[in-house]
Scaffold this motif. Structure first.
Motif, PDB file in Angstrom:
ATOM      1  N   LEU A 181      59.090  66.576  22.280  1.00 65.68           N
ATOM      2  CA  LEU A 181      57.658  66.401  22.525  1.00 65.68           C
ATOM      3  C   LEU A 181      57.379  65.113  23.276  1.00 65.68           C
ATOM      4  O   LEU A 181      56.601  65.074  24.237  1.00 65.68           O
ATOM      5  CB  LEU A 181      56.912  66.424  21.193  1.00 65.68           C
ATOM      6  CG  LEU A 181      55.403  66.184  21.246  1.00 65.68           C
ATOM      7  CD1 LEU A 181      54.711  67.311  21.988  1.00 65.68           C
ATOM      8  CD2 LEU A 181      54.844  66.039  19.837  1.00 65.68           C
ATOM      9  N   LEU A 182      58.050  64.034  22.876  1.00 66.37           N
ATOM     10  CA  LEU A 182      57.864  62.765  23.571  1.00 66.37           C
ATOM     11  C   LEU A 182      58.588  62.733  24.904  1.00 66.37           C
ATOM     12  O   LEU A 182      58.116  62.092  25.850  1.00 66.37           O
ATOM     13  CB  LEU A 182      58.345  61.618  22.682  1.00 66.37           C
ATOM     14  CG  LEU A 182      57.459  61.282  21.479  1.00 66.37           C
ATOM     15  CD1 LEU A 182      58.075  60.176  20.662  1.00 66.37           C
ATOM     16  CD2 LEU A 182      56.071  60.888  21.941  1.00 66.37           C
ATOM     17  N   GLN A 183      59.742  63.384  24.991  1.00 69.37           N
ATOM     18  CA  GLN A 183      60.475  63.385  26.246  1.00 69.37           C
ATOM     19  C   GLN A 183      59.685  64.055  27.362  1.00 69.37           C
ATOM     20  O   GLN A 183      59.810  63.672  28.522  1.00 69.37           O
ATOM     21  CB  GLN A 183      61.831  64.081  26.061  1.00 69.37           C
ATOM     22  CG  GLN A 183      62.833  63.287  25.251  1.00 69.37           C
ATOM     23  CD  GLN A 183      63.151  61.942  25.880  1.00 69.37           C
ATOM     24  OE1 GLN A 183      63.204  61.804  27.107  1.00 69.37           O
ATOM     25  NE2 GLN A 183      63.381  60.939  25.046  1.00 69.37           N
ATOM     26  N   ASN A 184      58.873  65.023  27.023  1.00 69.54           N
ATOM     27  CA  ASN A 184      58.052  65.659  28.052  1.00 69.54           C
ATOM     28  C   ASN A 184      57.027  64.687  28.628  1.00 69.54           C
ATOM     29  O   ASN A 184      56.662  64.775  29.803  1.00 69.54           O
ATOM     30  CB  ASN A 184      57.343  66.883  27.477  1.00 69.54           C
ATOM     31  CG  ASN A 184      58.303  68.029  27.200  1.00 69.54           C
ATOM     32  OD1 ASN A 184      59.346  68.138  27.828  1.00 69.54           O
ATOM     33  ND2 ASN A 184      57.958  68.865  26.233  1.00 69.54           N
ATOM     34  N   PHE A 185      56.559  63.744  27.807  1.00 73.29           N
ATOM     35  CA  PHE A 185      55.640  62.720  28.314  1.00 73.29           C
ATOM     36  C   PHE A 185      56.384  61.626  29.074  1.00 73.29           C
ATOM     37  O   PHE A 185      55.888  61.116  30.076  1.00 73.29           O
ATOM     38  CB  PHE A 185      54.853  62.110  27.153  1.00 73.29           C
ATOM     39  CG  PHE A 185      53.663  62.912  26.728  1.00 73.29           C
ATOM     40  CD1 PHE A 185      52.476  62.861  27.437  1.00 73.29           C
ATOM     41  CD2 PHE A 185      53.727  63.734  25.616  1.00 73.29           C
ATOM     42  CE1 PHE A 185      51.374  63.601  27.049  1.00 73.29           C
ATOM     43  CE2 PHE A 185      52.629  64.477  25.215  1.00 73.29           C
ATOM     44  CZ  PHE A 185      51.452  64.412  25.934  1.00 73.29           C
ATOM     45  N   LEU A 186      57.579  61.260  28.588  1.00 68.45           N
ATOM     46  CA  LEU A 186      58.311  60.165  29.210  1.00 68.45           C
ATOM     47  C   LEU A 186      59.012  60.590  30.489  1.00 68.45           C
ATOM     48  O   LEU A 186      59.221  59.763  31.381  1.00 68.45           O
ATOM     49  CB  LEU A 186      59.340  59.599  28.220  1.00 68.45           C
ATOM     50  CG  LEU A 186      58.780  59.011  26.921  1.00 68.45           C
ATOM     51  CD1 LEU A 186      59.915  58.567  26.004  1.00 68.45           C
ATOM     52  CD2 LEU A 186      57.853  57.847  27.221  1.00 68.45           C
ATOM     53  N   ASN A 187      59.392  61.841  30.585  1.00 68.29           N
ATOM     54  CA  ASN A 187      60.095  62.331  31.774  1.00 68.29           C
ATOM     55  C   ASN A 187      59.101  62.531  32.913  1.00 68.29           C
ATOM     56  O   ASN A 187      58.136  63.285  32.798  1.00 68.29           O
ATOM     57  CB  ASN A 187      60.814  63.637  31.438  1.00 68.29           C
ATOM     58  CG  ASN A 187      61.730  64.070  32.575  1.00 68.29           C
ATOM     59  OD1 ASN A 187      61.924  63.349  33.563  1.00 68.29           O
ATOM     60  ND2 ASN A 187      62.291  65.261  32.441  1.00 68.29           N
ATOM     61  N   SER A 188      59.345  61.847  34.015  1.00 66.89           N
ATOM     62  CA  SER A 188      58.416  61.921  35.147  1.00 66.89           C
ATOM     63  C   SER A 188      58.451  63.272  35.850  1.00 66.89           C
ATOM     64  O   SER A 188      57.516  63.620  36.570  1.00 66.89           O
ATOM     65  CB  SER A 188      58.724  60.815  36.154  1.00 66.89           C
ATOM     66  OG  SER A 188      60.066  60.936  36.624  1.00 66.89           O
ATOM     67  N   SER A 189      59.527  64.042  35.667  1.00 64.91           N
ATOM     68  CA  SER A 189      59.612  65.340  36.325  1.00 64.91           C
ATOM     69  C   SER A 189      58.825  66.425  35.596  1.00 64.91           C
ATOM     70  O   SER A 189      58.538  67.469  36.178  1.00 64.91           O
ATOM     71  CB  SER A 189      61.081  65.770  36.442  1.00 64.91           C
ATOM     72  OG  SER A 189      61.680  65.886  35.158  1.00 64.91           O
ATOM     73  N   SER A 190      58.492  66.204  34.328  1.00 63.74           N
ATOM     74  CA  SER A 190      57.720  67.193  33.582  1.00 63.74           C
ATOM     75  C   SER A 190      56.231  67.024  33.868  1.00 63.74           C
ATOM     76  O   SER A 190      55.789  65.992  34.377  1.00 63.74           O
ATOM     77  CB  SER A 190      57.984  67.068  32.078  1.00 63.74           C
ATOM     78  OG  SER A 190      57.565  65.796  31.614  1.00 63.74           O
ATOM     79  N   GLY A 212      54.938  55.483  30.936  1.00 60.62           N
ATOM     80  CA  GLY A 212      56.145  56.287  30.842  1.00 60.62           C
ATOM     81  C   GLY A 212      57.266  55.626  30.084  1.00 60.62           C
ATOM     82  O   GLY A 212      57.117  55.197  28.926  1.00 60.62           O
ATOM     83  N   ILE A 213      58.419  55.523  30.744  1.00 56.95           N
ATOM     84  CA  ILE A 213      59.635  55.054  30.092  1.00 56.95           C
ATOM     85  C   ILE A 213      59.545  53.593  29.677  1.00 56.95           C
ATOM     86  O   ILE A 213      60.321  53.135  28.827  1.00 56.95           O
ATOM     87  CB  ILE A 213      60.839  55.274  31.038  1.00 56.95           C
ATOM     88  CG1 ILE A 213      62.154  55.231  30.268  1.00 56.95           C
ATOM     89  CG2 ILE A 213      60.799  54.283  32.174  1.00 56.95           C
ATOM     90  CD1 ILE A 213      62.304  56.344  29.262  1.00 56.95           C
ATOM     91  N   LEU A 214      58.609  52.832  30.240  1.00 55.24           N
ATOM     92  CA  LEU A 214      58.468  51.427  29.849  1.00 55.24           C
ATOM     93  C   LEU A 214      58.067  51.298  28.388  1.00 55.24           C
ATOM     94  O   LEU A 214      58.509  50.365  27.706  1.00 55.24           O
ATOM     95  CB  LEU A 214      57.432  50.741  30.744  1.00 55.24           C
ATOM     96  CG  LEU A 214      57.841  50.490  32.196  1.00 55.24           C
ATOM     97  CD1 LEU A 214      56.687  49.883  32.970  1.00 55.24           C
ATOM     98  CD2 LEU A 214      59.058  49.577  32.247  1.00 55.24           C
ATOM     99  N   LEU A 215      57.252  52.202  27.879  1.00 54.84           N
ATOM    100  CA  LEU A 215      56.879  52.153  26.468  1.00 54.84           C
ATOM    101  C   LEU A 215      58.074  52.411  25.573  1.00 54.84           C
ATOM    102  O   LEU A 215      58.220  51.789  24.508  1.00 54.84           O
ATOM    103  CB  LEU A 215      55.774  53.172  26.183  1.00 54.84           C
ATOM    104  CG  LEU A 215      54.423  52.923  26.840  1.00 54.84           C
ATOM    105  CD1 LEU A 215      53.410  53.974  26.396  1.00 54.84           C
ATOM    106  CD2 LEU A 215      53.904  51.531  26.517  1.00 54.84           C
TER     107      LEU A 215
END
Length: 600
Positions: free
Chosen positions: A286-295, A406-409
């Motif tokens: 669920l979180l990876q979908n927010f953190l991944n810029s391709s999603s 994104g990934i910075l958080l």
């Protein structure tokens, strides 16, 4: 004529000295190269008109090079060359007449053909001067003016504050305020992050660094505030603030709580791809979908939008994507022709509204605002929004942060766990209040064991409470002060704890809980306004704030405290808090995070 080939013949002529004197007035002696002067006094060759052409050219080149370095302008150089290129009236003979402007004789050049001879005064083609002039023109920029610029630093990109902004390395002064209004001046370098400032204040304040402290950007005139991300540069944020804005230092337990419990922050009906998978996506994905810029996650729902310059609100269907926040002009349609961009994410930040619903005539209490980074005091540029409940407002604001940073958080959340910073010598050992560090133990046998059964843990706590009361009775028999007296230790010891806030009112306790995150288990204790002898426990659960009254009760001549109408009694409030940190009891959840107000 026999003496024409001899150089001394010129010295014997009566008009030669006059010629030299008149020529020297137009051509100073220091401008004539030494090589040229030496060439005129060489011994003559065998023939009258024959000279060494190669030696003469070399001498002339060296003379002109020294001449060019000593001249100030091109005009004087051209005049000198013009004087040296005069022709003699006779070919192959020295002048005999005494005219009004006699010319100084020069050695003749060797003949180029039997019919033609070079005269003494005939100029020789010299390329040295032209070559030096071309080199100078190539090395000099054509854009520079002829007049010397008295302010060259203003015309170069490296020195101009307009063409090239000045990047200074000097430290900056910021002032950080705490909850009680006291401030502390901190000197920070330009590359200091918000996380570094929080660590510095934690060490100076002698408190526990549990990675939940935050630096808050507060705008009192606009009624807005937000917690800075750990990677943000404090100096850059301060540059976009007004003189009335300030930094606050406080706890924020919800800063990274969505990494631990993502389902509590993102309801299935608000996230588009959760509906497609029927809620079967695990927490990590669920979180990876927010953190991944391709999603391409999308948060959707209804929000109230405040009209610009008016106090009217309109309920619209909103869609939050990576490209920005959109609203539909036709119901809940997602078609591109019906979507209108309300705000982008790159140049904006999301703020919480602290002024309440009455000022803006908001339909609910769950307001938030999207403020462009360049806007300071212009209220027309603010996007005032209002959600229907606290859970949806938290979902919108958390999704805004995840889609923007994104990934910075994720890196900010993991960095304190991977590399623990060294403990400062200013910090004092403070017992941790986390749930994992407080467990019920049984030391009745030879070795201690962890009590995993909640019922057994509760009975053990009750038994320990009876032992404390018996110990207090023995101390009273030995002449120690009675617990019933107001000056006894058990009645005032809780006032030294961080979770106790004295006589604050109900609304103030709500405000403190909301400011520090509204996570499950966030609590504080305060004096009861209706009963002077009682206390109130304020607890947050599922983003709702509830209040529980703690009543005093007397047993065997001793004052005790109970939260469940006398079923479980404690000698003081510290024992009560420690018990409910281990056991839920009658509470909806365990006590996890104390709501603290740090004094700088």
């Amino acid at each position: 004529m026999a003496l024409a080939g001899c150089p001394d013949y010129f010295l014997l002529q009566p008009n030669y000295q006059e010629t030299v004197d008149r020529t020297s007035s137009h051509r100073p002696d220091d401008l004539i190269g030494q090589g040229f002067q030496r060439s005129t006094h060489r011994n003559p060759p065998h023939h009258q008109d024959d000279v060494d052409l190669e030696a003469l050219v070399n001498d002339m080149n060296s003379s002109l090079e020294s001449l060019y370095s000593s001249c100030n302008t091109h005009t004087e150089t051209a005049l000198l060359l013009h004087n040296s290129h005069m022709h003699s009236p006779h070919h192959g003979h020295t002048p005999h007449g005494c005219g009004p402007h006699p010319q100084r004789p020069t050695p003749t050049l060797p003949p180029t053909s039997p019919q033609e001879r070079l005269l003494h005064s005939q100029p020789v083609h010299i390329s040295a001067f032209r070559r030096l002039e071309e080199q100078q023109q190539q090395s000099r920029p054509s854009s520079l003016p002829a007049i010397i610029n008295p302010f060259p630093e203003l015309c170069t990109p490296t020195g101009s504050p307009i063409l090239n902004p000045i990047h200074t390395t000097e430290n900056h002064i910021i002032k950080v305020y705490c909850e009680d209004g006291a401030g502390k001046v901190v000197e920070v370098p330009p590359d200091m992050r918000a996380r570094d400032v929080c660590q510095f204040l934690v060490y100076k304040s002698h408190c526990l660094d549990d990675n939940s402290w935050s630096l808050v950007e507060h705008h009192p005139l606009l009624g807005l505030e937000r917690c800075l991300e750990d990677h943000e540069l404090v100096v850059q944020v301060q540059a976009s603030m007004t003189s009335d804005s300030k930094f606050l230092f406080r706890k924020n337990y919800a800063k990274y709580e969505f990494f631990r419990n993502p389902l509590n922050f993102f309801p299935e009906q608000m996230v588009a791809w959760c509906q497609e998978s029927n809620g079967s996506i695990p927490n990590s994905q669920l979180l990876q979908n927010f953190l991944n810029s391709s999603s391409c996650p999308e948060v959707q729902g209804f929000l109230y939008l405040k009209a610009s310059g008016r106090k009217s609100w309109k309920r619209l269907s909103m869609f939050l994507r990576r490209s920005g926040l959109y609203y539909s002009t036709k119901g809940s349609s997602k078609e591109p022709r019906h979507l209108q961009l309300l705000s982008d994410l790159e140049d904006s930040s999301v703020f919480t509204v602290t002024t309440g619903r009455k000022l803006h005539n908001a339909p609910t209490d769950y307001q938030f605002c999207i403020k462009p980074s360049k806007v300071r005091t212009e209220c027309k540029e603010l996007r005032m929004l209002c959600a229907e409940d606290e859970q949806s407002r938290t979902c919108w604001m958390t999704a805004f942060r995840l889609l923007k940073y994104g990934i910075l958080l994720d890196q900010n959340y993991k960095s304190p766990q991977q590399s623990k910073s060294p403990v400062s010598h200013f910090s004092t050992p403070v017992r941790s209040m986390s749930e994992n560090s407080l467990v019920a133990m049984d030391f009745s046998g030879r070795t201690g064991r962890v009590i995993e059964n909640p019922l057994e843990a509760e009975s053990a706590a009750v038994e320990e409470g009876h032992k404390w009361r018996k110990r207090g009775q023995r101390m009273n028999a030995l002449g120690s002060p009675s617990p019933l007296q107001p000056s006894s230790l058990s009645s005032v010891i809780h006032r030294t704890q961080l979770w106790f806030h004295g006589g604050i009112v109900r609304e103030e306790s709500h405000k403190m809980i909301m400011q520090q995150g509204q996570v499950d288990g966030l609590f504080l204790l305060r004096d009861c306004q209706s009963n002077p002898k009682a206390f109130v426990l304020t607890l947050c659960h599922h983003q709702k704030i509830r209040h529980f009254q703690i009543l005093p009760c007397e047993e065997e001549g001793q004052m005790l405290f109970s939260l469940d109408d006398g079923s479980t009694k404690f000698t003081d409030l510290i024992h009560l808090v420690e018990f409910y940190q281990l056991n839920r009891g009658v509470l909806p959840c365990k006590l996890k995070h104390p709501c603290t107000a740090m004094a700088l």
